[in-house]
Design an enzyme around this catalytic site. Sequence first.
Site, PDB file in Angstrom:
ATOM      1  N   ASP A 547       8.506   1.102  17.397  1.00 14.92           N
ATOM      2  CA  ASP A 547       9.602   0.241  17.486  1.00 14.92           C
ATOM      3  C   ASP A 547       9.577  -0.382  19.241  1.00 14.92           C
ATOM      4  OD1 ASP A 547      11.961  -1.040  17.442  1.00 14.92           O
ATOM      5  OD2 ASP A 547      13.121   0.717  18.359  1.00 14.92           O
ATOM      6  N   GLU A 722      25.890  -3.894  25.073  1.00 20.36           N
ATOM      7  CA  GLU A 722      27.324  -4.028  25.294  1.00 20.36           C
ATOM      8  C   GLU A 722      27.778  -3.381  26.435  1.00 20.36           C
ATOM      9  OE1 GLU A 722      29.337  -2.154  21.835  1.00 20.36           O
ATOM     10  OE2 GLU A 722      29.200  -3.951  20.687  1.00 20.36           O
ATOM     11  N   ASP A1022      13.223   5.540  18.298  1.00 20.66           N
ATOM     12  CA  ASP A1022      14.309   6.137  19.173  1.00 20.66           C
ATOM     13  C   ASP A1022      15.691   5.934  18.607  1.00 20.66           C
ATOM     14  OD1 ASP A1022      15.829   3.975  21.646  1.00 20.66           O
ATOM     15  OD2 ASP A1022      14.679   3.353  19.965  1.00 20.66           O
ATOM     16  N   ASN A1025      17.911   2.991  13.188  1.00 16.99           N
ATOM     17  CA  ASN A1025      17.196   1.963  12.398  1.00 16.99           C
ATOM     18  C   ASN A1025      15.464   2.436  12.426  1.00 16.99           C
ATOM     19  OD1 ASN A1025      16.928   1.749  15.263  1.00 16.99           O
ATOM     20  ND2 ASN A1025      16.766  -0.709  15.079  1.00 16.99           N
TER      21      ASN A1025
END
Length: 1345
Positions: A547, A722, A1022, A1025
């Site tokens: 990833d 966020e 990590d 997903n």
Amino acid sequence: MSTEGSGETPSTVPNLPGVPEQTYLFPKVKGHSRSISHGGTPMLAGNPALSRPPLKSAMRGHQRALSHGQIGEGPRAASGPGHSRTCSRTDFILPPGHRDGAPASAQPRLSSVRGHHSRQASRSDSIYTLRRASVVPPWRRAVFWLMRRQQPAIDNRHLIVIPNHLIPDKTPPKDHPNGHRCNNKIRTTKYTFLSFLPKNLFEQFHRIANVYFIFIVLLNWVPAINAFGKEVAMLPVLFVLTVTAIKDLFEDRRRHMSDKRINNSYCRVYNKSVERYMRLKWKDVRVGDLIHLSNNEPVPADMVLLHSSNPLGICYLETCNLDGETNLKQRIVAPGFKEKRLEFNPLKFKSTVEVERPSTKIYRFTGTISHPNGDRVPLNSDNLLLRDCTIKNTDYVEGIVVYAGHETKAMLNNGGPRYKCSKLEKKMNTDVIWCVLVLLFLCCAGAVGCKIWFDNYYPYVNKLPPFIPRADPPAYEGLLIFWTYIIVLQVMIPVSLYVTIEMTKLIQVYHIHQDVEMYDSVTNTRTECRALNITEELGQISYLFSDKTGTLTENKMVFRRCTVGGVDYDHPPGPEAEPSTELPPIVTPITKVSPNRRMLQHLLDSNDAQHTQKVREFLLILAVCNTVVVSQPHVDSLSNSNHDQFREQKSSRANGTLRSNDKYARLTESRSTTPSPPPSTTSPLRIRLPKLPFGSKDDNSSEPSTSAEVQLARFEAESPDELALAEAALAYGYELRSRSPDEVELGVRGELSKLKVLRVQQFDSNRKCMSVALRTPNGQVVLYVKGADSTVLNALTPMRNGSAESAAYERTRSLLSEYSRAGLRTLVMAKRTMQPALWEEWLASHNRASEIGEAGREKRIRESLARLESALTLVGATGVEDRLQEDVPRTVRALLDAGVVVWVLTGDKPETAINIAYSAALFSQSDRLLHLMSRDKEHAESTIKSYLEGGVVEGGAGRALVVDGRTLTYILDRRSGLVAPFLSLARRCSAVLCCRATPLQKAYIVKAVKEELGVTTLAIGDGANDVSMIQTADVGVGLSGQEGRQAVMASDFALSRFKFIERLLLVHGHWCYDRLARMILYFFLKNATFVFLVFWYQLYCGFSSSVMIDQLHLMAYNLMFTAVPPIIMGAYDRVAPATLLTERPGLYSASRRGFAYRAHSYWLVLAESLYISVVIFFSAHAAYNDTDVDIWAFGNCCMTCCLVVMLVYVAIETRSWTVIQVIALCGSLGSFYVLTLVYQAVCVSCFNLPSTFRVLQHAIADPIYWLVVVLTTVTALTPRLACHAIRNSSRPDAVGRAVQARRRHARSRLPYAAHYHTTTASAHVYRSTDEDGLQKTHSDVAAIT
């Protein structure tokens, strides 16, 4: 809605229909036990008078939950009741050829609109379910089948939970309404004190090798076949069973101690006899108990939330122990109880709770609360507190237990460790089968030889065989001898090899765990090995799938750039924001964002009102369109000395029966007032907030606090993106103060304001956006949207060419491309203003779409959200920097140099991903990028064909492939036939980058590469997903990063930083594979040599199965004399120093390509063992020819020669010597002489074995004995030494050349450095070589001298 009673006494049990009286049974499930269905669960609402049909299992017919990363191994069922994949809260892009089963029909359920959802994680059910949720036990089915009785029907009715304080104290369990439910005591152990021995033996006998040796032991008890002492013949299998049992016992004892600690934890349970909460152990909690929990206290059982200290009726949970996520989840009290918060009294709670049967679905729950007045209140997952979660940011909560013990969702999802079989182990199993065939061949040869030998005497009546007073027919004798040879030559089957491998791998895992080079001092974490049986697989990795976000990068976002109305605002590192003085002391930020002066000017500029309004709306979106909450330290007010007064401030009871402070009179036990360590996404902000109650505007909340008390607060977010946006808004004075399900409190440039939240549409990977609907003071509804550019830009209102909006749109698109090229993560902000009537119309239609039957429900919901998030007006966009982790470029380059093909699979935009690929050294500037981005299957096929046939990829080096998610959708469709051409193209490229890939596509890619190319794969990630590809790969590695621990919980190995993957593979992987491969081959060698020695003797004993070796030696050869050296070889030998393996990554290819253990290695070992046995036996035979040596003296000589040769063989194969190897070899030889001398000196006749009294004492006194030992050792091992010498001199392998070159370089320099202190006329001498005798670096020598 009243929660009070209707005059009934506590001893009266409400007579409710449907209360189950029989023994509890799980509902039956058809399908794969590892998956968790996403199928919809019906809502228990409606007319209570109407009878409701039993629930249909949403798991029926469901094979594997693909959104969990568990890829189906076979064709899916085409029809029948099943599960629709789209019921997951995160919908993944599936290949066009994928087909799901029809969804199970069920009643409508209420969709939760405020469940917090992580950006990275699929909030579908648990990924780790290994346990079947509900079946009739097999033993019960067998009993009913034997008794010819019909099996009991599965009880699919819902469970009725009645508060225990309504039941008389001494009600028998069989008469108690909740008596059939299990208690809260858990047991994760496999065994009990009584069941350990039979159950452990039963499990061990599942291994075919153990069954084989049990068969040998039983065969030896047959009088006609008895080969040697029955008791001694039991030693090997007893040793193996005992060692395995002891290992299992220690593992189970560890689980037992953990269970004991958990079961003896304390919580507070309501006791009606004293009318207060009392301390009680977790194991004594029962379904129906009312529980009181304080801040930072774990939840002992699944309970419905009835009361919270928060005036808004909410509480926060940390679910890290359950699903690995560190962000806080919000839970709400059951409907109707928020209004009764000040009047809640446990004694007056007489309602019953109807819940669904226990299931493994962590985020799915339905139920109803039935009040005595007939009202029914629906429940969902937002009202359920799950076991093992921790109460956070809430003073206290109260609830009723609905699931306890092994019925809780945490225990139903408590699966055991996964078992994986490495390629080396598969090769070994194949060679063990060859060992069986060789054994059968030798036994058949011996039986045939015996028959031939008897045939020389059998035709003659008066001519009996020598030493045999009575003989059976030759054929019968040959048959008996065949079974006798099975016993005598049993050493050929290496039963102890499996135990040795397990012990060796445990030692390997221990050293990996203790490696200080892979210890992260920042996070105080070490490498964790969660799978104990695939350490050697680390040395054979050919493809690595990684990833990007959080794996190659830090996943610590920093706000760098933004655009509002087409105007670009840069945010380089600079001075921090000044706190506002208009509303002190609200904010004292310490952020990483330095405000842009031009944006500050535009924020306050009144000349351009339109642009100023856009800037303010942009900052407002950053502050409110997220899941960020403000977390503060909490102290349970009830634990203070004045808790009585605190409770007395509440409204008095209407009937005045029980004072509210009495039930808390004994809550004086200490409680933690220190907040738990913040999650890794915690902002370093320090916010000084006055004590503001969470009330309405009528309260005094708007008045600034004059109290000098300062509280430290922090931002907690579900994703680092966020958090970065919230910090950016805070830098400009838009401070998020507090958040509730219905309201957001903001500090805007020194003014306190509250915004009414109408609805939050959570982020999911299908929509790629989130939105929040707010009601403005003028009554209008404003929808703020934040999401990916591919989603938001396509949902904008059409703009007129040449207009200001069109120019701003084009400028924003240009800036987004610029941000992506700079490696920034981009998000687009937009808004939509709606009239209240239009909003109400949409909300009503959305509720209808959510509550209609399951067929097409998710599709209608997506369409409804698409209608809402359309006709948007562009506000701006952001660019957030995600820096690379330390040493990522060096690590990636080392992996590429090692021959490992690296694929990066990410959901980011191609521009951002390509920039990171260059930064991470995955792509080099000289590489030619091959773009594979198509909008249909035909274009994808033609592009791949053109690349393959156009000659652009010939040679392979210097080219990299970039493919997007839409193209992967067409490629991964098995009907397209593009998988093989795509992989052929990818193999010709140095690296592959997959952009916009969904979690399911990542898993499909890993599965396709693993199956189509037949290579060993490793996946590292990590976040949640990444769980799909981690579980699909041969080896899964999880990083304990910023996105919780779901990847770690699903992985085989856990690391703290990406850079440690280099040492894990290139050093430990290389070592583990080389050690185990040579250890297994050595095991085959020593066993085959010993068997051949015994077989050669049969040529001189008429194939009578006689053995010249002492039977004690025959049993102790594998168990004692040669047991330790293989373990030491497999655990401590090093083919090359660690520094050399990291300096020259190309050496990994020797391990990756499996040079140490090839297909023909077994046959070479068999040939060498044949040669060694011939040398040993016939050398001893020649030395003792025409002498009076007896059978046992000859056998002792052969046994000694064999043992010495095998130990010297280990010495020759040892690459790195330590004191451990010396002790192991000397100890093994010493144990042989000590045991033999003592045994033959003490036992004249022991264990019914032939007497070998003082045989070795006489043998060692004969010079011939020592001469034979020396001669056979030299002769047997000379060919191996010669081969080593020739190979290392003429054609050494890559590792050998590297080691020799480094040692020559070390010898060519002075190994000592002198350091003179002229002031004291003294000198110090230091070694410039390391412990391996290799040259230290110049920096190390300089640091010393």
